[in-house]
Design a protein around this motif. Structure first.
Motif, PDB file in Angstrom:
ATOM      1  N   PHE A  12     -11.253   5.175  -9.359  1.00  0.00           N
ATOM      2  CA  PHE A  12     -11.554   5.302  -7.936  1.00  0.00           C
ATOM      3  C   PHE A  12     -10.656   4.392  -7.101  1.00  0.00           C
ATOM      4  N   GLY A  13     -10.342   3.204  -7.614  1.00  0.00           N
ATOM      5  CA  GLY A  13      -9.435   2.301  -6.905  1.00  0.00           C
ATOM      6  C   GLY A  13      -8.053   2.904  -6.750  1.00  0.00           C
ATOM      7  N   PHE A  14      -7.579   3.552  -7.812  1.00  0.00           N
ATOM      8  CA  PHE A  14      -6.279   4.228  -7.743  1.00  0.00           C
ATOM      9  C   PHE A  14      -6.300   5.349  -6.707  1.00  0.00           C
ATOM     10  N   LEU A  15      -7.383   6.124  -6.707  1.00  0.00           N
ATOM     11  CA  LEU A  15      -7.500   7.198  -5.718  1.00  0.00           C
ATOM     12  C   LEU A  15      -7.557   6.649  -4.295  1.00  0.00           C
ATOM     13  N   LEU A  16      -8.237   5.525  -4.117  1.00  0.00           N
ATOM     14  CA  LEU A  16      -8.272   4.902  -2.792  1.00  0.00           C
ATOM     15  C   LEU A  16      -6.895   4.381  -2.388  1.00  0.00           C
ATOM     16  N   CYS A  17      -6.137   3.854  -3.345  1.00  0.00           N
ATOM     17  CA  CYS A  17      -4.771   3.416  -3.056  1.00  0.00           C
ATOM     18  C   CYS A  17      -3.900   4.587  -2.626  1.00  0.00           C
ATOM     19  N   LEU A  18      -4.059   5.719  -3.306  1.00  0.00           N
ATOM     20  CA  LEU A  18      -3.304   6.916  -2.919  1.00  0.00           C
ATOM     21  C   LEU A  18      -3.693   7.383  -1.524  1.00  0.00           C
ATOM     22  N   LEU A  19      -4.981   7.341  -1.222  1.00  0.00           N
ATOM     23  CA  LEU A  19      -5.445   7.737   0.103  1.00  0.00           C
ATOM     24  C   LEU A  19      -4.888   6.810   1.183  1.00  0.00           C
ATOM     25  N   ALA A  20      -4.894   5.508   0.916  1.00  0.00           N
ATOM     26  CA  ALA A  20      -4.350   4.547   1.878  1.00  0.00           C
ATOM     27  C   ALA A  20      -2.849   4.749   2.063  1.00  0.00           C
ATOM     28  N   ALA A  21      -2.137   5.039   0.985  1.00  0.00           N
ATOM     29  CA  ALA A  21      -0.696   5.268   1.082  1.00  0.00           C
ATOM     30  C   ALA A  21      -0.394   6.530   1.880  1.00  0.00           C
ATOM     31  N   ALA A  22      -1.277   7.537   1.778  1.00  0.00           N
ATOM     32  CA  ALA A  22      -1.072   8.775   2.524  1.00  0.00           C
ATOM     33  C   ALA A  22      -1.400   8.608   4.006  1.00  0.00           C
ATOM     34  N   LEU A  23      -2.393   7.781   4.304  1.00  0.00           N
ATOM     35  CA  LEU A  23      -2.823   7.626   5.699  1.00  0.00           C
ATOM     36  C   LEU A  23      -1.973   6.633   6.487  1.00  0.00           C
ATOM     37  N   PHE A  24      -1.562   5.550   5.824  1.00  0.00           N
ATOM     38  CA  PHE A  24      -0.832   4.498   6.518  1.00  0.00           C
ATOM     39  C   PHE A  24       0.607   4.458   6.028  1.00  0.00           C
ATOM     40  N   VAL A  25       1.527   4.653   6.932  1.00  0.00           N
ATOM     41  CA  VAL A  25       2.944   4.598   6.577  1.00  0.00           C
ATOM     42  C   VAL A  25       3.369   3.129   6.618  1.00  0.00           C
ATOM     43  N   THR A  26       3.885   2.645   5.501  1.00  0.00           N
ATOM     44  CA  THR A  26       4.279   1.238   5.420  1.00  0.00           C
ATOM     45  C   THR A  26       5.788   1.134   5.257  1.00  0.00           C
ATOM     46  N   SER A  27       6.304   0.022   5.708  1.00  0.00           N
ATOM     47  CA  SER A  27       7.735  -0.228   5.552  1.00  0.00           C
ATOM     48  C   SER A  27       7.973  -1.000   4.255  1.00  0.00           C
ATOM     49  N   GLU A  28       9.222  -1.134   3.882  1.00  0.00           N
ATOM     50  CA  GLU A  28       9.556  -1.872   2.666  1.00  0.00           C
ATOM     51  C   GLU A  28       9.160  -3.339   2.786  1.00  0.00           C
ATOM     52  N   GLU A  29       9.292  -3.893   3.984  1.00  0.00           N
ATOM     53  CA  GLU A  29       8.934  -5.298   4.179  1.00  0.00           C
ATOM     54  C   GLU A  29       7.439  -5.511   3.952  1.00  0.00           C
ATOM     55  N   GLN A  30       6.619  -4.570   4.377  1.00  0.00           N
ATOM     56  CA  GLN A  30       5.177  -4.696   4.167  1.00  0.00           C
ATOM     57  C   GLN A  30       4.824  -4.564   2.689  1.00  0.00           C
ATOM     58  N   LEU A  31       5.518  -3.699   1.982  1.00  0.00           N
ATOM     59  CA  LEU A  31       5.242  -3.528   0.559  1.00  0.00           C
ATOM     60  C   LEU A  31       5.673  -4.742  -0.258  1.00  0.00           C
ATOM     61  N   LEU A  32       6.595  -5.529   0.259  1.00  0.00           N
ATOM     62  CA  LEU A  32       7.041  -6.729  -0.443  1.00  0.00           C
ATOM     63  C   LEU A  32       6.091  -7.911  -0.260  1.00  0.00           C
ATOM     64  N   GLN A  33       5.089  -7.761   0.573  1.00  0.00           N
ATOM     65  CA  GLN A  33       4.074  -8.802   0.733  1.00  0.00           C
ATOM     66  C   GLN A  33       3.068  -8.650  -0.407  1.00  0.00           C
ATOM     67  N   LEU A  34       3.397  -9.230  -1.537  1.00  0.00           N
ATOM     68  CA  LEU A  34       2.625  -9.001  -2.755  1.00  0.00           C
ATOM     69  C   LEU A  34       1.204  -9.544  -2.672  1.00  0.00           C
ATOM     70  N   GLY A  35       1.000 -10.585  -1.911  1.00  0.00           N
ATOM     71  CA  GLY A  35      -0.352 -11.110  -1.747  1.00  0.00           C
ATOM     72  C   GLY A  35      -1.267 -10.096  -1.078  1.00  0.00           C
ATOM     73  N   LEU A  36      -0.777  -9.463  -0.039  1.00  0.00           N
ATOM     74  CA  LEU A  36      -1.557  -8.455   0.674  1.00  0.00           C
ATOM     75  C   LEU A  36      -1.772  -7.218  -0.191  1.00  0.00           C
ATOM     76  N   VAL A  37      -0.723  -6.771  -0.860  1.00  0.00           N
ATOM     77  CA  VAL A  37      -0.814  -5.564  -1.693  1.00  0.00           C
ATOM     78  C   VAL A  37      -1.781  -5.789  -2.860  1.00  0.00           C
ATOM     79  N   SER A  38      -1.703  -6.941  -3.509  1.00  0.00           N
ATOM     80  CA  SER A  38      -2.610  -7.206  -4.633  1.00  0.00           C
ATOM     81  C   SER A  38      -4.045  -7.399  -4.155  1.00  0.00           C
ATOM     82  N   SER A  39      -4.226  -7.992  -2.978  1.00  0.00           N
ATOM     83  CA  SER A  39      -5.572  -8.128  -2.421  1.00  0.00           C
ATOM     84  C   SER A  39      -6.183  -6.768  -2.120  1.00  0.00           C
ATOM     85  N   LEU A  40      -5.380  -5.865  -1.588  1.00  0.00           N
ATOM     86  CA  LEU A  40      -5.878  -4.512  -1.321  1.00  0.00           C
ATOM     87  C   LEU A  40      -6.211  -3.785  -2.613  1.00  0.00           C
ATOM     88  N   ALA A  41      -5.384  -3.950  -3.637  1.00  0.00           N
ATOM     89  CA  ALA A  41      -5.650  -3.305  -4.925  1.00  0.00           C
ATOM     90  C   ALA A  41      -6.952  -3.833  -5.524  1.00  0.00           C
TER      91      ALA A  41
END
Length: 89
Positions: A12-41
């Motif tokens: 379910f977490g993976f599916l939620l990650c896919l849903l978030a990736a589809a709804l919110f367009v992120t830039s490369e700089e945002q994806l490199l913020q590993l603290g935020l990305v891991s917290s969301l995961a």
């Protein structure tokens, strides 16, 4: 029940990650913020575990329940064979 919940939480977490990736367009700089990305995961995993527990309370069978119910059945069969001595020569 713990294995089922963890497995379903990951799914379910993976599916939620896919849903978030589809709804919110992120830039490369945002994806490199590993603290935020891991917290969301981690947050999505915890929410997924909550969904799994909620579905379990409503007696809905999930993939984790099917997978680990078969595992429990095999364990009981193996235990029965060992206790009966049918496996010994």
């Amino acid at each position: 029940m713990l294995r089922r919940t963890i497995f379903d939480g990951i799914v379910f977490g993976f599916l939620l990650c896919l849903l978030a990736a589809a709804l919110f367009v992120t830039s490369e700089e945002q994806l490199l913020q590993l603290g935020l990305v891991s917290s969301l995961a981690l947050l999505f995993f915890v929410v997924g575990c909550g969904i799994s527990l909620g579905l379990s309370a409503r007696k809905v069978v999930t993939l984790g329940a099917k997978l680990f119910a078969a595992h429990q059945g095999l364990r009981k069969i193996a235990l029965g064979i060992a206790l009966s001595g049918a496996g010994s020569c």
